[in-house]
Motif scaffolding. Structure first.
Motif, PDB file in Angstrom:
ATOM      1  N   LEU A   1      24.297 -12.116  10.694  1.00 30.93           N
ATOM      2  CA  LEU A   1      23.758 -10.934   9.986  1.00 30.93           C
ATOM      3  C   LEU A   1      22.246 -10.811  10.183  1.00 30.93           C
ATOM      4  N   PHE A   2      21.581 -11.942  10.153  1.00 25.52           N
ATOM      5  CA  PHE A   2      20.130 -11.941  10.332  1.00 25.52           C
ATOM      6  C   PHE A   2      19.754 -11.443  11.729  1.00 25.52           C
ATOM      7  N   ILE A   3      20.510 -11.908  12.705  1.00 25.67           N
ATOM      8  CA  ILE A   3      20.229 -11.491  14.096  1.00 25.67           C
ATOM      9  C   ILE A   3      20.496 -10.001  14.275  1.00 25.67           C
ATOM     10  N   VAL A   4      21.632  -9.530  13.681  1.00 20.16           N
ATOM     11  CA  VAL A   4      21.979  -8.103  13.804  1.00 20.16           C
ATOM     12  C   VAL A   4      20.903  -7.229  13.148  1.00 20.16           C
ATOM     13  N   ALA A   5      20.469  -7.641  11.958  1.00 19.27           N
ATOM     14  CA  ALA A   5      19.433  -6.864  11.246  1.00 19.27           C
ATOM     15  C   ALA A   5      18.122  -6.849  12.023  1.00 19.27           C
ATOM     16  N   PHE A   6      17.744  -7.965  12.585  1.00 24.18           N
ATOM     17  CA  PHE A   6      16.509  -8.042  13.361  1.00 24.18           C
ATOM     18  C   PHE A   6      16.592  -7.155  14.600  1.00 24.18           C
ATOM     19  N   ALA A   7      17.768  -7.137  15.243  1.00 23.50           N
ATOM     20  CA  ALA A   7      17.928  -6.313  16.447  1.00 23.50           C
ATOM     21  C   ALA A   7      17.881  -4.830  16.114  1.00 23.50           C
ATOM     22  N   MET A   8      18.511  -4.414  15.017  1.00 27.42           N
ATOM     23  CA  MET A   8      18.486  -3.005  14.630  1.00 27.42           C
ATOM     24  C   MET A   8      17.076  -2.558  14.257  1.00 27.42           C
ATOM     25  N   ASP A   9      16.347  -3.480  13.573  1.00 25.01           N
ATOM     26  CA  ASP A   9      14.961  -3.134  13.206  1.00 25.01           C
ATOM     27  C   ASP A   9      14.086  -2.982  14.443  1.00 25.01           C
ATOM     28  N   TRP A  10      14.281  -3.830  15.408  1.00 28.26           N
ATOM     29  CA  TRP A  10      13.471  -3.748  16.640  1.00 28.26           C
ATOM     30  C   TRP A  10      13.807  -2.493  17.447  1.00 28.26           C
ATOM     31  N   MET A  11      15.082  -2.097  17.504  1.00 24.86           N
ATOM     32  CA  MET A  11      15.488  -0.890  18.218  1.00 24.86           C
ATOM     33  C   MET A  11      14.958   0.369  17.539  1.00 24.86           C
ATOM     34  N   GLY A  12      14.927   0.394  16.242  1.00 26.57           N
ATOM     35  CA  GLY A  12      14.394   1.552  15.526  1.00 26.57           C
ATOM     36  C   GLY A  12      12.913   1.753  15.780  1.00 26.57           C
ATOM     37  N   ARG A  13      12.157   0.680  15.879  1.00 20.80           N
ATOM     38  CA  ARG A  13      10.725   0.801  16.185  1.00 20.80           C
ATOM     39  C   ARG A  13      10.470   1.281  17.612  1.00 20.80           C
ATOM     40  N   SER A  14      11.320   0.839  18.515  1.00 24.19           N
ATOM     41  CA  SER A  14      11.122   1.230  19.918  1.00 24.19           C
ATOM     42  C   SER A  14      11.495   2.681  20.185  1.00 24.19           C
ATOM     43  N   GLU A  15      12.337   3.299  19.357  1.00 27.26           N
ATOM     44  CA  GLU A  15      12.764   4.686  19.573  1.00 27.26           C
ATOM     45  C   GLU A  15      11.720   5.689  19.138  1.00 27.26           C
ATOM     46  N   GLN A  16      10.838   5.352  18.164  1.00 28.57           N
ATOM     47  CA  GLN A  16       9.852   6.320  17.663  1.00 28.57           C
ATOM     48  C   GLN A  16       8.853   6.750  18.738  1.00 28.57           C
ATOM     49  N   PRO A  17       8.243   5.904  19.509  1.00 25.52           N
ATOM     50  CA  PRO A  17       7.345   6.384  20.575  1.00 25.52           C
ATOM     51  C   PRO A  17       8.049   7.193  21.632  1.00 25.52           C
ATOM     52  N   SER A  18       9.328   6.825  21.975  1.00 24.42           N
ATOM     53  CA  SER A  18      10.045   7.545  23.022  1.00 24.42           C
ATOM     54  C   SER A  18      10.378   8.950  22.596  1.00 24.42           C
TER      55      SER A  18
END
Length: 248
Positions: A17-34
């Motif tokens: 769960l920790f890994i999944v949450a960390f991955a979703m948080d990182w993907m959400g940050r990367s989508e804002q500049p794009s």
């Protein structure tokens, strides 16, 4: 054993769960500049740029991010101004020549009755010879020599003869006379003009620099010259000479 297995399963689920949450948080940050249309620099590029700047100075946007839109706007303004200038410079011009007709374009008309020349030619009537026989050669003082041809060079009334001469050479006769008349220069001049007109000679009159008036007349080989001068006494001095051809 069961309790240890249960704890291991719970820890495994928590880690997932920790890994999944960390991955979703990182993907959400990367989508804002794009979504904004800007490239997202990698973590390595961000670290390199941050380390290259001096301390306390913020990163400066690249020329592609700031000048590109201004260049396009400037280009549009330049084109607009060029069109505006060209539209202002284009002006209607008038021709330098005058479209109105000039006097040269007007049709010339010949007058119905042209003016007569002051020196008209003699008429075409049959002309009689001035001398039909050769006079005698001679000269005289105070009177006309014997046989002087008065029909060739006459003298007006009230004229005193000073000298006269006649010289004949073959068919040519040279006649000369000098005298003084009580008539004015204008009257004497009119007398000789009428005489040569009767002979059908062409005559011209001119004023000389010495104050005399000269009349010249002629027809063919025959010529005559009469010079008139107003004397202080009021008399008119006459000097007449001519060359005539004997016909007959």
């Amino acid at each position: 054993m069961k309790s240890k297995s249960l704890i291991a399963v719970i820890l495994s689920l928590a880690a997932i769960l920790f890994i999944v949450a960390f991955a979703m948080d990182w993907m959400g940050r990367s989508e804002q500049p794009s979504q904004a249309g800007e490239p997202v620099p990698s973590a390595t590029e961000q670290t390199t740029q941050s380390s290259a700047l001096p301390s306390g100075q913020e990163p400066v946007a690249t020329p592609s991010e700031t000048t590109a839109p201004k260049a396009s706007a400037t280009g549009q303004d330049t084109e607009a101004s060029a069109e505006g200038d060209s539209s202002e410079k284009v002006q209607a011009t008038r021709p330098s020549w005058n479209p109105q007709p000039t006097q040269a374009d007007e049709r010339l008309e010949v007058p119905e009755e042209p003016s007569k020349s002051s020196s008209a030619l003699p008429s075409a009537e049959p002309r009689e010879p001035v001398l039909s026989k050769t006079p005698k050669t001679g000269a005289a003082e105070g009177e006309l020599t014997k046989g002087f041809p008065k029909d060739a060079i006459p003298l007006p009334a009230s004229t005193t003869v000073e000298r006269s001469s006649v010289e004949a050479q073959s068919s040519l006769v040279m006649v000369g006379v000098q005298g003084r008349s009580k008539q004015s220069v204008e009257d004497v001049l009119a007398f000789y003009e009428s005489h040569f007109k009767d002979l059908q000679w062409l005559a011209t009159t001119s004023d000389q620099a010495d104050g005399t008036t000269q009349l010249q007349a002629g027809f063919g080989k025959e010529t005559a010259t009469v010079t008139l001068h107003q004397l202080p006494t009021g008399l008119t001095e006459i000097n007449a000479a001519g060359v005539f051809t004997v016909e007959g």
